[in-house]
Design a protein around this motif. Structure first.
Motif, PDB file in Angstrom:
ATOM      1  N   LEU A   1      24.260-120.293 -39.987  1.00 14.84           N
ATOM      2  CA  LEU A   1      25.327-119.429 -40.497  1.00 14.84           C
ATOM      3  C   LEU A   1      26.202-120.160 -41.516  1.00 14.84           C
ATOM      4  CD1 LEU A   1      26.578-117.485 -37.328  1.00 14.84           C
ATOM      5  CD2 LEU A   1      24.942-116.731 -39.086  1.00 14.84           C
ATOM      6  N   GLY A   2      26.157-121.493 -41.476  1.00 11.83           N
ATOM      7  CA  GLY A   2      26.972-122.273 -42.409  1.00 11.83           C
ATOM      8  C   GLY A   2      28.435-122.325 -42.027  1.00 11.83           C
ATOM      9  N   GLY A   3      28.741-122.076 -40.767  1.00 14.29           N
ATOM     10  CA  GLY A   3      30.127-122.137 -40.314  1.00 14.29           C
ATOM     11  C   GLY A   3      30.234-122.019 -38.805  1.00 14.29           C
ATOM     12  N   GLN A   4      31.428-122.347 -38.307  1.00 14.03           N
ATOM     13  CA  GLN A   4      31.666-122.361 -36.859  1.00 14.03           C
ATOM     14  C   GLN A   4      32.485-121.170 -36.376  1.00 14.03           C
ATOM     15  OE1 GLN A   4      33.620-126.071 -35.945  1.00 14.03           O
ATOM     16  NE2 GLN A   4      31.869-127.295 -36.566  1.00 14.03           N
ATOM     17  N   GLU A   5      32.817-120.259 -37.277  1.00 11.75           N
ATOM     18  CA  GLU A   5      33.670-119.142 -36.904  1.00 11.75           C
ATOM     19  C   GLU A   5      32.850-117.929 -36.488  1.00 11.75           C
ATOM     20  OE1 GLU A   5      37.114-118.168 -39.172  1.00 11.75           O
ATOM     21  OE2 GLU A   5      37.255-120.204 -39.974  1.00 11.75           O
ATOM     22  N   PHE A   6      32.593-117.835 -35.196  1.00 18.49           N
ATOM     23  CA  PHE A   6      31.992-116.657 -34.598  1.00 18.49           C
ATOM     24  C   PHE A   6      32.461-116.605 -33.155  1.00 18.49           C
ATOM     25  CE2 PHE A   6      28.863-120.096 -34.675  1.00 18.49           C
ATOM     26  CZ  PHE A   6      28.506-120.231 -33.343  1.00 18.49           C
ATOM     27  N   LEU A   7      32.550-115.397 -32.621  1.00 16.03           N
ATOM     28  CA  LEU A   7      33.041-115.200 -31.261  1.00 16.03           C
ATOM     29  C   LEU A   7      32.031-115.734 -30.259  1.00 16.03           C
ATOM     30  CD1 LEU A   7      34.257-111.525 -31.763  1.00 16.03           C
ATOM     31  CD2 LEU A   7      35.664-113.596 -31.826  1.00 16.03           C
ATOM     32  N   ARG A   8      32.533-116.309 -29.194  1.00 18.02           N
ATOM     33  CA  ARG A   8      31.629-116.860 -28.179  1.00 18.02           C
ATOM     34  C   ARG A   8      32.197-116.730 -26.781  1.00 18.02           C
ATOM     35  NH1 ARG A   8      31.147-122.546 -31.040  1.00 18.02           N
ATOM     36  NH2 ARG A   8      31.579-121.385 -32.899  1.00 18.02           N
ATOM     37  N   ILE A   9      31.280-116.544 -25.853  1.00 20.39           N
ATOM     38  CA  ILE A   9      31.631-116.541 -24.435  1.00 20.39           C
ATOM     39  C   ILE A   9      30.784-117.626 -23.790  1.00 20.39           C
ATOM     40  CG2 ILE A   9      31.681-115.254 -22.274  1.00 20.39           C
ATOM     41  CD1 ILE A   9      31.739-112.661 -23.961  1.00 20.39           C
ATOM     42  N   LYS A  10      31.476-118.661 -23.300  1.00 19.31           N
ATOM     43  CA  LYS A  10      30.784-119.754 -22.622  1.00 19.31           C
ATOM     44  C   LYS A  10      30.801-119.461 -21.121  1.00 19.31           C
ATOM     45  CE  LYS A  10      32.759-123.121 -25.847  1.00 19.31           C
ATOM     46  NZ  LYS A  10      33.402-124.451 -25.893  1.00 19.31           N
ATOM     47  N   VAL A  11      29.670-119.661 -20.491  1.00 19.35           N
ATOM     48  CA  VAL A  11      29.553-119.471 -19.045  1.00 19.35           C
ATOM     49  C   VAL A  11      29.291-120.835 -18.425  1.00 19.35           C
ATOM     50  CG1 VAL A  11      28.318-118.318 -17.177  1.00 19.35           C
ATOM     51  CG2 VAL A  11      28.606-117.151 -19.393  1.00 19.35           C
ATOM     52  N   GLY A  12      30.233-121.283 -17.602  1.00 18.66           N
ATOM     53  CA  GLY A  12      30.106-122.599 -16.986  1.00 18.66           C
ATOM     54  C   GLY A  12      28.940-122.669 -16.013  1.00 18.66           C
ATOM     55  N   VAL A  13      28.146-123.740 -16.157  1.00 20.64           N
ATOM     56  CA  VAL A  13      27.020-123.966 -15.240  1.00 20.64           C
ATOM     57  C   VAL A  13      27.196-125.283 -14.478  1.00 20.64           C
ATOM     58  CG1 VAL A  13      25.401-122.572 -16.582  1.00 20.64           C
ATOM     59  CG2 VAL A  13      25.547-125.037 -17.033  1.00 20.64           C
ATOM     60  N   GLY A  14      28.301-125.975 -14.729  1.00 17.48           N
ATOM     61  CA  GLY A  14      28.594-127.222 -14.032  1.00 17.48           C
ATOM     62  C   GLY A  14      28.007-128.443 -14.711  1.00 17.48           C
ATOM     63  N   GLU A  15      28.649-129.561 -14.433  1.00 20.64           N
ATOM     64  CA  GLU A  15      28.202-130.839 -14.986  1.00 20.64           C
ATOM     65  C   GLU A  15      26.916-131.299 -14.336  1.00 20.64           C
ATOM     66  OE1 GLU A  15      30.711-134.584 -15.795  1.00 20.64           O
ATOM     67  OE2 GLU A  15      32.091-133.106 -14.949  1.00 20.64           O
ATOM     68  N   LYS A  16      26.094-131.974 -15.115  1.00 18.31           N
ATOM     69  CA  LYS A  16      24.865-132.528 -14.527  1.00 18.31           C
ATOM     70  C   LYS A  16      25.248-133.685 -13.606  1.00 18.31           C
ATOM     71  CE  LYS A  16      23.365-136.044 -17.809  1.00 18.31           C
ATOM     72  NZ  LYS A  16      23.392-137.179 -16.905  1.00 18.31           N
ATOM     73  N   PRO A  17      24.594-133.769 -12.472  1.00 21.87           N
ATOM     74  CA  PRO A  17      24.871-134.876 -11.556  1.00 21.87           C
ATOM     75  C   PRO A  17      24.483-136.221 -12.189  1.00 21.87           C
ATOM     76  CG  PRO A  17      23.686-133.109 -10.443  1.00 21.87           C
ATOM     77  CD  PRO A  17      23.665-132.805 -11.916  1.00 21.87           C
ATOM     78  N   VAL A  18      25.153-137.261 -11.770  1.00 25.03           N
ATOM     79  CA  VAL A  18      24.870-138.603 -12.265  1.00 25.03           C
ATOM     80  C   VAL A  18      23.398-138.937 -12.012  1.00 25.03           C
ATOM     81  CG1 VAL A  18      25.441-141.060 -12.005  1.00 25.03           C
ATOM     82  CG2 VAL A  18      27.232-139.333 -11.824  1.00 25.03           C
ATOM     83  N   GLY A  19      22.753-139.486 -13.023  1.00 25.02           N
ATOM     84  CA  GLY A  19      21.355-139.890 -12.890  1.00 25.02           C
ATOM     85  C   GLY A  19      20.351-138.802 -13.259  1.00 25.02           C
ATOM     86  N   TYR A  20      20.827-137.577 -13.410  1.00 29.16           N
ATOM     87  CA  TYR A  20      19.936-136.463 -13.790  1.00 29.16           C
ATOM     88  C   TYR A  20      19.678-136.496 -15.288  1.00 29.16           C
ATOM     89  CZ  TYR A  20      19.593-133.327  -9.716  1.00 29.16           C
ATOM     90  OH  TYR A  20      19.291-132.748  -8.510  1.00 29.16           O
ATOM     91  N   ASP A  21      18.497-136.084 -15.687  1.00 29.11           N
ATOM     92  CA  ASP A  21      18.194-135.855 -17.086  1.00 29.11           C
ATOM     93  C   ASP A  21      18.814-134.518 -17.470  1.00 29.11           C
ATOM     94  OD1 ASP A  21      16.506-136.326 -19.594  1.00 29.11           O
ATOM     95  OD2 ASP A  21      15.770-134.358 -18.920  1.00 29.11           O
ATOM     96  N   LEU A  22      19.495-134.469 -18.635  1.00 28.33           N
ATOM     97  CA  LEU A  22      20.185-133.239 -19.037  1.00 28.33           C
ATOM     98  C   LEU A  22      19.222-132.067 -19.170  1.00 28.33           C
ATOM     99  CD1 LEU A  22      22.748-131.766 -19.860  1.00 28.33           C
ATOM    100  CD2 LEU A  22      22.369-132.545 -22.207  1.00 28.33           C
ATOM    101  N   ALA A  23      18.071-132.291 -19.802  1.00 28.85           N
ATOM    102  CA  ALA A  23      17.098-131.199 -19.976  1.00 28.85           C
ATOM    103  C   ALA A  23      16.626-130.671 -18.626  1.00 28.85           C
ATOM    104  CB  ALA A  23      15.914-131.661 -20.814  1.00 28.85           C
TER     105      ALA A  23
END
Length: 189
Positions: A122-144
């Motif tokens: 889009l060439g910019g950061q201005e768009f509406l967004r709704i983030k849904v929290g899924v929680g932090e990854k536990p220590v030692g976990y691979d993010l993917a």
């Protein structure tokens, strides 16, 4: 007209994972407003309908998360919408507690590859967004591995409720009540 796009990955192996809460929220909206999201167009599954008196396109990009911007760019161009006020992106956020919502008018990608792709296309950061929290990854976990994993226990219940609240927030935003949606849904759960 509005485009409401939920981010995720296509394929049964990714269904209902943390990374697919955007897709799941689109399904909730589709059920609420009886919109069939079953047409393949613009590298997405889309459905047309009416929400709060406004024409909408519900979209689930089928490009895989990292290339979401390709589909979003095609949708924005084809339907000639103003991406700063008529595009709503719904996606997972690991920096928020499971079930917590955060509505924003603009912002950086925050490390989210789907949002990074959209900003790039889009060439910019201005768009509406709704983030849904899924929680932090536990220590030692691979993010993917974490974001492609499924919800368990209490998190599963929190997320079911969050998808419903995110759908209601999107409907409020389409109805012109962005500030009200932010005040109502940006609270901690």
């Amino acid at each position: 007209m509005f485009i409401i796009a939920g981010l995720g990955n296509p394929g049964r192996e990714y269904a209902h994972t943390r990374h697919n809460v955007g897709f799941d929220t689109i399904d909730v909206l589709a059920d609420m407003y009886r919109i069939d999201v079953d047409t393949k167009k613009h590298k997405a599954l889309i459905g047309k309908g009416i929400i709060e008196g406004q024409k909408v396109i519900l979209a689930k990009p089928q490009t895989y998360m990292n290339l979401s911007g390709e589909s979003i760019r095609e949708l924005v161009d084809f339907y000639k919408i103003d991406e700063t006020s008529e595009l709503i992106i719904i996606y997972d956020d690991i920096s928020l507690n499971p079930g917590q919502l955060r509505i924003r008018l603009k912002g950086s990608a925050g490390g989210h590859n789907g949002i990074k792709s959209i900003i790039q296309h889009l060439g910019g950061q201005e768009f509406l967004r709704i983030k849904v929290g899924v929680g932090e990854k536990p220590v030692g976990y691979d993010l993917a591995d974490y974001v492609l994993g499924h919800f368990t226990g209490d998190d599963k219940l929190e997320i079911e409720d969050a998808k419903d609240r995110a759908a209601k927030a999107a409907a409020m935003m389409v109805g012109g009540e962005i500030e009200k949606a932010m005040n109502e849904y940006n609270r901690k759960v």
